[in-house]
Design a protein around this motif. Sequence first.
Motif, mmCIF file in Angstrom:
data_model
loop_
_atom_site.group_PDB
_atom_site.id
_atom_site.type_symbol
_atom_site.label_atom_id
_atom_site.label_comp_id
_atom_site.label_asym_id
_atom_site.label_seq_id
_atom_site.Cartn_x
_atom_site.Cartn_y
_atom_site.Cartn_z
ATOM 1 N N PHE A 247 -9.506 1.931 1.928
ATOM 2 C CA PHE A 247 -9.502 2.711 3.160
ATOM 3 C C PHE A 247 -10.195 4.045 2.964
ATOM 4 C CE2 PHE A 247 -6.538 0.721 6.191
ATOM 5 C CZ PHE A 247 -5.980 -0.268 5.399
ATOM 6 N N GLY B 297 3.085 -3.780 8.511
ATOM 7 C CA GLY B 297 4.397 -3.454 9.020
ATOM 8 C C GLY B 297 4.492 -1.976 9.337
ATOM 9 N N PHE C 60 -8.960 4.374 10.911
ATOM 10 C CA PHE C 60 -9.414 4.135 9.548
ATOM 11 C C PHE C 60 -10.392 2.976 9.531
ATOM 12 C CE2 PHE C 60 -6.532 6.761 7.135
ATOM 13 C CZ PHE C 60 -5.368 6.801 7.885
ATOM 14 N N GLN D 119 -3.936 3.969 13.688
ATOM 15 C CA GLN D 119 -2.594 4.305 13.246
ATOM 16 C C GLN D 119 -2.026 5.455 14.076
ATOM 17 O OE1 GLN D 119 -2.056 5.507 9.094
ATOM 18 N NE2 GLN D 119 0.013 4.662 9.076
ATOM 19 N N TYR E 59 -8.834 0.035 11.742
ATOM 20 C CA TYR E 59 -7.411 0.110 12.059
ATOM 21 C C TYR E 59 -7.124 1.388 12.843
ATOM 22 C CZ TYR E 59 -6.149 -3.661 8.789
ATOM 23 O OH TYR E 59 -6.014 -4.865 8.145
ATOM 24 N N TYR F 5 0.848 -1.194 0.000
ATOM 25 C CA TYR F 5 0.000 0.000 0.000
ATOM 26 C C TYR F 5 0.883 1.243 0.000
ATOM 27 C CZ TYR F 5 -3.970 -2.946 1.285
ATOM 28 O OH TYR F 5 -4.956 -3.896 1.288
ATOM 29 N N LEU G 128 -7.808 -3.956 0.315
ATOM 30 C CA LEU G 128 -8.572 -3.153 1.260
ATOM 31 C C LEU G 128 -8.726 -1.743 0.701
ATOM 32 C CD1 LEU G 128 -6.935 -4.180 4.663
ATOM 33 C CD2 LEU G 128 -9.123 -4.946 3.742
ATOM 34 N N LYS H 141 3.810 5.076 12.609
ATOM 35 C CA LYS H 141 3.658 3.623 12.656
ATOM 36 C C LYS H 141 2.697 3.139 11.583
ATOM 37 C CE LYS H 141 4.497 3.262 17.636
ATOM 38 N NZ LYS H 141 3.969 2.739 18.939
ATOM 39 N N GLY H 142 2.719 1.838 11.334
ATOM 40 C CA GLY H 142 1.769 1.262 10.413
ATOM 41 C C GLY H 142 0.418 1.065 11.079
ATOM 42 N N PRO H 143 -0.639 0.883 10.296
ATOM 43 C CA PRO H 143 -1.976 0.643 10.861
ATOM 44 C C PRO H 143 -1.987 -0.622 11.722
ATOM 45 C CG PRO H 143 -2.122 1.195 8.526
ATOM 46 C CD PRO H 143 -0.672 0.974 8.823
ATOM 47 N N PHE I 294 -4.396 -3.446 13.520
ATOM 48 C CA PHE I 294 -5.715 -4.073 13.488
ATOM 49 C C PHE I 294 -6.401 -3.907 14.844
ATOM 50 C CE2 PHE I 294 -8.712 -7.258 11.964
ATOM 51 C CZ PHE I 294 -9.192 -7.806 13.138
#
Lengths: 114, 113
Positions: free
Chosen positions: B103, A106, B89, B38, B36, A35, B101, B42-44, B46
């Motif tokens: 978003f 990640g 999100f 975020q 999600y 993404y 996905l 940082k990354g999203p 779950f």
Amino acid sequence: DAGVTQSPTHLIKTRGQHVTLRCSPISGHKSVSWYQQVLGQGPQFIFQYYEKEERGRGNFPDRFSARQFPNYSSELNVNALLLGDSALYLCASSHSGTGLGEQYFGPGTRLTVT
Amino acid sequence: GESVGLHLPTLSVQEGDNSIINCAYSNSASDYFIWYKQESGKGPQFIIDIRSNMDKRQGQRVTVLLNKTVKHLSLQIAATQPGDSAVYFCAENSRGGGNKLTFGTGTQLKVEL
């Protein structure tokens, strides 16, 4: 257990250059998706790979390509970089390739194109 | 085109209050929805998911509600804590779409002490 790992963390490139970003999925996960997240927006889907085959492609130019290796890690390649390619590139892994399983992201690679 | 969007870009709540974050989607083929969180840099992460055959799902301090009639999704966070401050999100996946996905643009949740 380690989560999804990505390298490098940050990268600065010049317009016209090429970049390779790397992702290692969670152990046991066979699907990797990429993404692009531009500042202030939600992530945009680029590619999905499952069992080393491309399973989905988003609306990105052919300058973007990817591949998945036998160990399920993945690379995202971007050629002829443009200023607009500056973004956070995220990798997500999932055990399933059908969209019915949880996807884990990640920390991303922050790419800056000057 | 098909999209997933959020009603409120920023939500400020007092610590201890409940938070409700809303999301509208337009793809009637959507059958799997995920929230999600975020944090900056940082990354999203779950939080919780729900399938289209369900109306409600609860997790630890979080509840997701799905109203397929009006194509609306919400995330409720009970007893909001400072650590909940982040961008949230909603994301959607449709049958046959693989792991793609879609978003929304996100809602910034700010928890005030």
